[in-house]
Design a protein around this motif. Structure first.
Motif, PDB file in Angstrom:
ATOM      1  N   THR A 118      14.858  -9.956  16.633  1.00  0.00           N
ATOM      2  CA  THR A 118      13.820  -9.827  17.656  1.00  0.00           C
ATOM      3  C   THR A 118      12.980 -11.091  17.640  1.00  0.00           C
ATOM      4  N   MET A 119      12.042 -11.225  18.595  1.00  0.00           N
ATOM      5  CA  MET A 119      11.212 -12.425  18.586  1.00  0.00           C
ATOM      6  C   MET A 119      10.236 -12.364  17.410  1.00  0.00           C
ATOM      7  N   ASP A 120       9.915 -13.528  16.862  1.00  0.00           N
ATOM      8  CA  ASP A 120       9.062 -13.587  15.674  1.00  0.00           C
ATOM      9  C   ASP A 120       7.762 -12.810  15.830  1.00  0.00           C
ATOM     10  N   GLU A 121       7.186 -12.863  17.028  1.00  0.00           N
ATOM     11  CA  GLU A 121       5.881 -12.234  17.247  1.00  0.00           C
ATOM     12  C   GLU A 121       5.912 -10.734  17.017  1.00  0.00           C
ATOM     13  N   LEU A 122       7.083 -10.104  17.175  1.00  0.00           N
ATOM     14  CA  LEU A 122       7.143  -8.639  17.128  1.00  0.00           C
ATOM     15  C   LEU A 122       7.782  -8.072  15.860  1.00  0.00           C
ATOM     16  N   THR A 123       8.171  -8.913  14.922  1.00  0.00           N
ATOM     17  CA  THR A 123       8.886  -8.409  13.738  1.00  0.00           C
ATOM     18  C   THR A 123       8.165  -7.310  12.950  1.00  0.00           C
ATOM     19  N   PRO A 124       6.813  -7.300  12.892  1.00  0.00           N
ATOM     20  CA  PRO A 124       6.164  -6.260  12.070  1.00  0.00           C
ATOM     21  C   PRO A 124       6.594  -4.836  12.426  1.00  0.00           C
ATOM     22  N   ILE A 125       6.833  -4.586  13.723  1.00  0.00           N
ATOM     23  CA  ILE A 125       7.216  -3.235  14.156  1.00  0.00           C
ATOM     24  C   ILE A 125       8.522  -2.816  13.480  1.00  0.00           C
ATOM     25  N   LEU A 126       9.372  -3.771  13.170  1.00  0.00           N
ATOM     26  CA  LEU A 126      10.648  -3.449  12.543  1.00  0.00           C
ATOM     27  C   LEU A 126      10.620  -3.607  11.026  1.00  0.00           C
ATOM     28  N   SER A 127      10.017  -4.687  10.549  1.00  0.00           N
ATOM     29  CA  SER A 127      10.140  -4.989   9.114  1.00  0.00           C
ATOM     30  C   SER A 127       9.398  -3.990   8.235  1.00  0.00           C
ATOM     31  N   VAL A 128       8.400  -3.303   8.800  1.00  0.00           N
ATOM     32  CA  VAL A 128       7.683  -2.328   7.978  1.00  0.00           C
ATOM     33  C   VAL A 128       8.546  -1.100   7.692  1.00  0.00           C
ATOM     34  N   VAL A 129       9.507  -0.823   8.562  1.00  0.00           N
ATOM     35  CA  VAL A 129      10.281   0.426   8.442  1.00  0.00           C
ATOM     36  C   VAL A 129      11.107   0.484   7.144  1.00  0.00           C
ATOM     37  N   PRO A 130      11.887  -0.564   6.820  1.00  0.00           N
ATOM     38  CA  PRO A 130      12.592  -0.496   5.532  1.00  0.00           C
ATOM     39  C   PRO A 130      11.633  -0.393   4.339  1.00  0.00           C
ATOM     40  N   LEU A 131      10.436  -0.963   4.483  1.00  0.00           N
ATOM     41  CA  LEU A 131       9.481  -0.881   3.370  1.00  0.00           C
ATOM     42  C   LEU A 131       8.945   0.542   3.202  1.00  0.00           C
ATOM     43  N   GLN A 132       8.733   1.217   4.334  1.00  0.00           N
ATOM     44  CA  GLN A 132       8.325   2.633   4.266  1.00  0.00           C
ATOM     45  C   GLN A 132       9.412   3.448   3.573  1.00  0.00           C
ATOM     46  N   LEU A 133      10.655   3.207   3.993  1.00  0.00           N
ATOM     47  CA  LEU A 133      11.778   3.973   3.443  1.00  0.00           C
ATOM     48  C   LEU A 133      11.967   3.696   1.951  1.00  0.00           C
ATOM     49  N   LEU A 134      11.847   2.440   1.591  1.00  0.00           N
ATOM     50  CA  LEU A 134      12.004   2.079   0.181  1.00  0.00           C
ATOM     51  C   LEU A 134      10.934   2.783  -0.658  1.00  0.00           C
ATOM     52  N   SER A 135       9.694   2.759  -0.197  1.00  0.00           N
ATOM     53  CA  SER A 135       8.610   3.434  -0.921  1.00  0.00           C
ATOM     54  C   SER A 135       8.901   4.920  -1.032  1.00  0.00           C
ATOM     55  N   TYR A 136       9.320   5.482   0.079  1.00  0.00           N
ATOM     56  CA  TYR A 136       9.607   6.919   0.096  1.00  0.00           C
ATOM     57  C   TYR A 136      10.676   7.267  -0.935  1.00  0.00           C
ATOM     58  N   TYR A 137      11.812   6.563  -0.907  1.00  0.00           N
ATOM     59  CA  TYR A 137      12.898   6.912  -1.822  1.00  0.00           C
ATOM     60  C   TYR A 137      12.534   6.625  -3.272  1.00  0.00           C
TER      61      TYR A 137
ATOM     62  N   LEU B 170       0.839  -1.211   0.000  1.00  0.00           N
ATOM     63  CA  LEU B 170       0.000   0.000   0.000  1.00  0.00           C
ATOM     64  C   LEU B 170       0.872   1.259   0.000  1.00  0.00           C
ATOM     65  N   LYS B 171       1.917   1.242   0.847  1.00  0.00           N
ATOM     66  CA  LYS B 171       2.822   2.410   0.908  1.00  0.00           C
ATOM     67  C   LYS B 171       3.390   2.706  -0.468  1.00  0.00           C
ATOM     68  N   LEU B 172       3.847   1.653  -1.162  1.00  0.00           N
ATOM     69  CA  LEU B 172       4.484   1.887  -2.461  1.00  0.00           C
ATOM     70  C   LEU B 172       3.485   2.442  -3.468  1.00  0.00           C
ATOM     71  N   LYS B 173       2.315   1.798  -3.575  1.00  0.00           N
ATOM     72  CA  LYS B 173       1.384   2.219  -4.625  1.00  0.00           C
ATOM     73  C   LYS B 173       0.844   3.616  -4.374  1.00  0.00           C
ATOM     74  N   GLU B 174       0.581   3.963  -3.128  1.00  0.00           N
ATOM     75  CA  GLU B 174      -0.089   5.251  -2.897  1.00  0.00           C
ATOM     76  C   GLU B 174       0.815   6.446  -3.131  1.00  0.00           C
ATOM     77  N   ILE B 175       2.119   6.285  -2.928  1.00  0.00           N
ATOM     78  CA  ILE B 175       2.962   7.474  -3.133  1.00  0.00           C
ATOM     79  C   ILE B 175       3.796   7.432  -4.407  1.00  0.00           C
ATOM     80  N   SER B 176       4.015   6.239  -4.983  1.00  0.00           N
ATOM     81  CA  SER B 176       4.865   6.172  -6.183  1.00  0.00           C
ATOM     82  C   SER B 176       4.053   5.864  -7.437  1.00  0.00           C
ATOM     83  N   TYR B 177       2.794   5.448  -7.240  1.00  0.00           N
ATOM     84  CA  TYR B 177       1.891   5.069  -8.343  1.00  0.00           C
ATOM     85  C   TYR B 177       2.384   3.847  -9.118  1.00  0.00           C
ATOM     86  N   ILE B 178       3.259   3.082  -8.503  1.00  0.00           N
ATOM     87  CA  ILE B 178       3.648   1.794  -9.099  1.00  0.00           C
ATOM     88  C   ILE B 178       2.581   0.787  -8.706  1.00  0.00           C
TER      89      ILE B 178
END
Ligand code: F6R
Length: 365
Positions: free
Chosen positions: A324-343, A241-249
């Protein structure tokens, strides 16, 4: 007010360590136990609740997907997650034993508010996870849990999402503790791990040169596919969603196991595939999925936990998140995806903070 940043979005991505820290620490008492100020659910209430509905739109819905996982895993109550515009018209099974949780940054999204009113009319207990204090969703709820993200200006939601994730974990753990469905050791272990999140997020945000480089190489793509398994599917949806909404890819997220049931037909030379492989017990399965798409010519960016290097043999490029423990990875793994979409959006010359056709708060149907 962008404080030296080029866009609000990148400023807000950088504010995530603080948002996550504040959302967490305002709820930890001296004994390091979670105390939820605006939530009055007792053990009797929780013993009665046999069903939870999490209802939201867009990014908030994606936080709800992680919420389902956390509540089912820790509090052992069955959870359904629904997009508000569908929930409203679906005649859902609701009674006094249902807990309805609305998730909303603005607290003014019309469909979410209408779904809340429908659930209330049918007798559900209404809880909400909201960022804007005193908003409509907050005012109409029995219990309110505020995310402490601070004002979010960019249309693309980032810090609201990560603080919503933390909120879902805190609510789930608090429910589990009240009900007695989690051991004290496990509870303490997870709370302690949550406390490491602000620093770990900061670590990702401060070391984003690789992501900028990747964006400069990949920004011309017409399509992208986000794949994952387990909790990684939730994050794949948000990354897409992050990628499509700001980059139109054009981009789409799917459960990796579903690839061969249709979507793999679209994988050809040069296709961009972002493969999340953060879940230990599903790691090998993800490596096979990466091989499947690589064999058809895809360019694969893998996302894995530090130390899990096996993925380097199959993916073209790997982005590591702190362990980190598997249960909590979303808090971290989304961050590089936000940055990638942004750049990528910046490289394409898009109006990052105000993407076309989108409004920050959707108060119409
Ligand atoms: C995406 C985005 C939207 C919102 C959605 C819900 O980046 O910002 O998908 O998440 O419109 O808005 P709230 O959370 O205000 O109800």
């Amino acid at each position: 007010e962008k404080e030296g940043y080029e866009h609000f979005m990148i400023k807000e991505i950088n504010e995530q360590p603080k948002g996550v820290h504040d959302t967490l620490h305002r709820r930890l008492n001296k004994e390091e136990k979670i105390e939820l100020d605006g939530i009055k659910l007792t053990k009797e209430d929780l013993d009665r609740i046999n069903k939870v509905y999490i209802v939201a739109c867009g990014t908030a819905y994606h936080a709800g997907l992680v919420g389902k996982y956390a509540i089912e895993k820790f509090a052992k109550i069955p959870v359904d997650v629904a997009v508000a515009s569908e929930f409203r018209y679906s005649d859902p099974f609701i009674d006094e034993n249902t807990l309805f949780i609305a998730v909303s940054q603005s607290g003014e999204t019309l469909d979410t508010l209408a779904a809340l009113r429908e659930a209330k009319r049918k007798g559900a207990r209404i809880m909400s996870v909201v960022n804007v204090v005193g908003s409509s969703v907050a005012r109409e709820s029995d219990d309110v849990f505020y995310t402490w993200a601070g004002p979010e200006i960019a249309v693309a939601s980032t810090k609201a999402y990560t603080t919503q994730l933390v909120s879902m974990y805190l609510i789930a753990l608090n429910m589990a503790d009240t009900k007695g469905s989690i051991s004290q050791e496990r509870y303490t272990e997870i709370v302690n791990e949550l406390k490491t999140m602000p620093l770990k997020i900061e670590n990702i945000v401060k070391n984003d040169e690789d992501l900028q480089k990747l964006a400069d190489e990949q920004f011309n793509k017409e399509n992208a596919f986000y794949i994952g398994r387990g909790l990684d599917v939730c994050v794949a949806s948000e990354g897409s969603l992050k990628l499509k909404e700001i980059s139109y890819i054009h981009s789409e997220a799917i459960a990796a196991g579903e690839l061969k049931h249709g979507t793999i037909a679209l994988i050809e030379e040069g296709r961009l595939v972002i493969a999340l492989a953060t879940q230990d017990r599903l790691y090998d399965k993800m490596l096979s999925n990466i091989q499947e798409v690589r064999a058809r010519g895809a360019y694969v960016i893998g996302v894995a936990k530090e130390g899990n290097k096996e993925i380097e043999k199959t993916a073209d490029k790997v982005i590591y998140i702190p362990d980190t423990m598997d249960e909590l990875t979303p808090i971290l793994s989304v961050v590089p995806l936000q940055l990638l979409s942004y750049y990528i959006a910046v490289a394409r010359g898009c109006d990052v903070d105000k993407p076309k056709n989108l409004a920050k708060s959707v108060t119409v149907e």
